[in-house]
Design a protein around this motif. Structure first.
Motif, PDB file in Angstrom:
ATOM      1  N   TYR A 194      -5.068 -13.127   4.856  1.00 54.63           N
ATOM      2  CA  TYR A 194      -5.875 -12.043   4.280  1.00 54.63           C
ATOM      3  C   TYR A 194      -7.077 -11.788   5.181  1.00 54.63           C
ATOM      4  N   GLU A 198     -10.176  -7.810   1.108  1.00 54.44           N
ATOM      5  CA  GLU A 198      -8.901  -7.720   0.407  1.00 54.44           C
ATOM      6  C   GLU A 198      -8.939  -8.601  -0.846  1.00 54.44           C
ATOM      7  N   PRO A 305      -6.762  -6.570  10.005  1.00 51.91           N
ATOM      8  CA  PRO A 305      -6.347  -6.231   8.637  1.00 51.91           C
ATOM      9  C   PRO A 305      -4.849  -5.985   8.515  1.00 51.91           C
ATOM     10  N   TYR A 306      -4.369  -6.149   7.308  1.00 54.53           N
ATOM     11  CA  TYR A 306      -2.963  -5.946   6.982  1.00 54.53           C
ATOM     12  C   TYR A 306      -2.603  -4.479   7.152  1.00 54.53           C
ATOM     13  N   TYR A 393     -10.129  -1.521  -0.396  1.00 54.36           N
ATOM     14  CA  TYR A 393      -8.785  -2.097  -0.444  1.00 54.36           C
ATOM     15  C   TYR A 393      -8.207  -1.973  -1.850  1.00 54.36           C
ATOM     16  N   TYR A 395      -4.706  -3.188  -3.938  1.00 51.72           N
ATOM     17  CA  TYR A 395      -3.478  -3.978  -3.847  1.00 51.72           C
ATOM     18  C   TYR A 395      -2.284  -3.133  -4.217  1.00 51.72           C
TER      19      TYR A 395
END
Length: 426
Positions: A194, A198, A305-306, A393, A395
């Motif tokens: 992560y 996040e 970051p993702y 962010y 989810y």
């Protein structure tokens, strides 16, 4: 009449405060003088250093009493210097700075490998800074200092950080000769890596076959480990807390992607020999009158970051080799778009990373050799580390696995693509 130094500071180009290994650190030393100021040289230094220090009381066992033992360790990543004005040679003529503002440019290059992310901890730090020194004849030197953040990349998009982490535990309560039914926890995260900003999606199953009401909760923990003189010192910090509803005797409860927010914390540090920073999620049950039941889920806090799947990404056709003949799998070929005179818009470029000040705030960057009893230090000697932070962010759970293709290719489309591919080869 001798001139007076009004201000002395280091200014980085574009006011940058965050750098990565291999990048250039460039800017200028700004000297503002009233009158004419004589000097021998103006120098600037760039240094990267990891340092650990703590103390422990010791007893002699005699009437001499006790003493304090010091533990120290250092790792120097680099030390570079430049002379911006004047000469670093003895017996050279003195230089004179005229009245007004003077700017002297500098440029250093950070090492590409083997440097760790900036960190400020309880018993040590990993710090990178620039120090300017104005050497004056027959007088004390003036100094100014500016620290900056270095981030050693940890890309959480790697496969190893995308796998979930799972753990479970069970125990039975004992009261005199009576043994209650078991209490159990089975918890998992949606992935292992992560970035700050996040949220960790925690799924868990709780079972309570005891006679007591229990309360589930989850917390994010950081552990700092410092190494010196063959010993280590550990410090643990607890951050975000998530609390669930009580579970009465004989019942069970389930968490489905409960979100635990990650504040602006330091990334995990795994490549420094004397400082280690690690994280884990603790999912636990508070049991009145007994020890809490908990599981630890180790995670990694990264710096890249993702990236979710982009609709603009192109899948290349799969080539299959069979008895020396290559051919395309028609189902893997994208259907060509309809002809249009105007070119389609280009996909949006991913925004550059954003940074946020660490939760712990500013620190004083004076060292032992920065003693200012004579008032010669100038500029701002405080520093706040900046780390990657994901703003806004939200989810999004991963799509459910299915054997059915969500975008099936029709027979007509497949035949058209196969015919176009055959014509191309001809």
């Amino acid at each position: 009449m001798m001139g007076k130094l009004k201000s002395f500071e280091i200014v980085l180009d574009n006011n940058r405060s965050v750098f990565h290994p291999g990048e250039r650190v460039q800017g200028k030393c700004v000297v503002d003088v009233k009158g004419e100021l004589k000097l021998k040289a103006l120098k600037i230094f760039m240094r990267g250093l990891a340092k650990v220090h703590w103390t422990e009381p010791r007893s002699t066992g005699t009437r001499l009493g006790s003493y304090t033992e010091h533990y120290n360790s250092e790792v120097e990543y680099f030390f570079k210097r430049q002379t911006l004005h004047g000469a670093d040679i003895p017996d050279q003529p003195r230089e004179t700075l005229s009245d007004g503002r003077h700017e002297f440019e500098f440029c250093f290059e950070l090492p590409f490998q083997c440097i760790a992310t900036s960190f400020e901890g309880k018993h040590g730090n990993i710090r990178y800074w620039l120090k300017g020194e104005l050497e004056k004849p027959w007088a004390f030197n003036h100094k100014t200092k500016k620290a900056f953040t270095v981030i050693s990349p940890i890309d959480i998009n790697k496969q190893e950080y995308q796998l979930p982490v799972e753990n479970s535990v069970e125990k039975s309560l004992c009261c005199w000769l009576c043994i209650s039914g078991p209490i159990s926890v089975c918890a998992r995260t949606d992935r292992r890596g992560y970035c700050p900003g996040e949220s960790i999606a925690i799924s868990a199953d709780f079972e309570n076959h005891s006679s007591r009401t229990i309360i589930p909760y989850a917390t994010l923990h950081q552990t700092q480990t410092f190494f010196a003189n063959g010993k280590s010192r550990l410090r643990s910090t607890k951050f975000t807390v998530l609390t669930g509803l009580p579970i009465t005797p004989g019942n069970r409860a389930t968490w489905d992607a409960q979100l635990l927010k990650i504040p602006a914390v330091s990334p995990s540090i795994i490549n420094c020999g004397i400082i280690k920073v690690e994280y884990y999620v603790k999912v636990a049950l508070h049991i009145p009158g007994a020890y809490n039941l908990s599981v630890h889920l180790p995670i990694v806090i990264g710096t890249v970051p993702y990236r979710r799947f982009s609709p603009y990404m192109v899948s290349y056709p799969r080539v299959i080799e069979e008895v020396g003949v290559s051919y395309f799998d028609s189902r893997m070929l994208p259907v060509p778009p309809p002809y249009r005179e105007m070119s389609p818009p280009l996909p949006a470029i991913e925004a550059p990373p954003t940074y946020a000040e660490t939760y712990s705030g500013a620190v004083d960057i004076r060292d032992e050799d920065d003693d200012d009893n004579r008032g010669v230090n100038m500029g701002d000697w405080t520093y706040t580390p900046m780390y990657t932070y994901v703003y806004g962010y939200r989810y999004r759970p991963p799509p459910a696995y299915s054997e059915i293709d969500p975008n099936p290719v029709t027979e007509d489309q497949a035949s058209n693509v196969a015919e176009q591919s055959s014509n191309t080869r001809l």
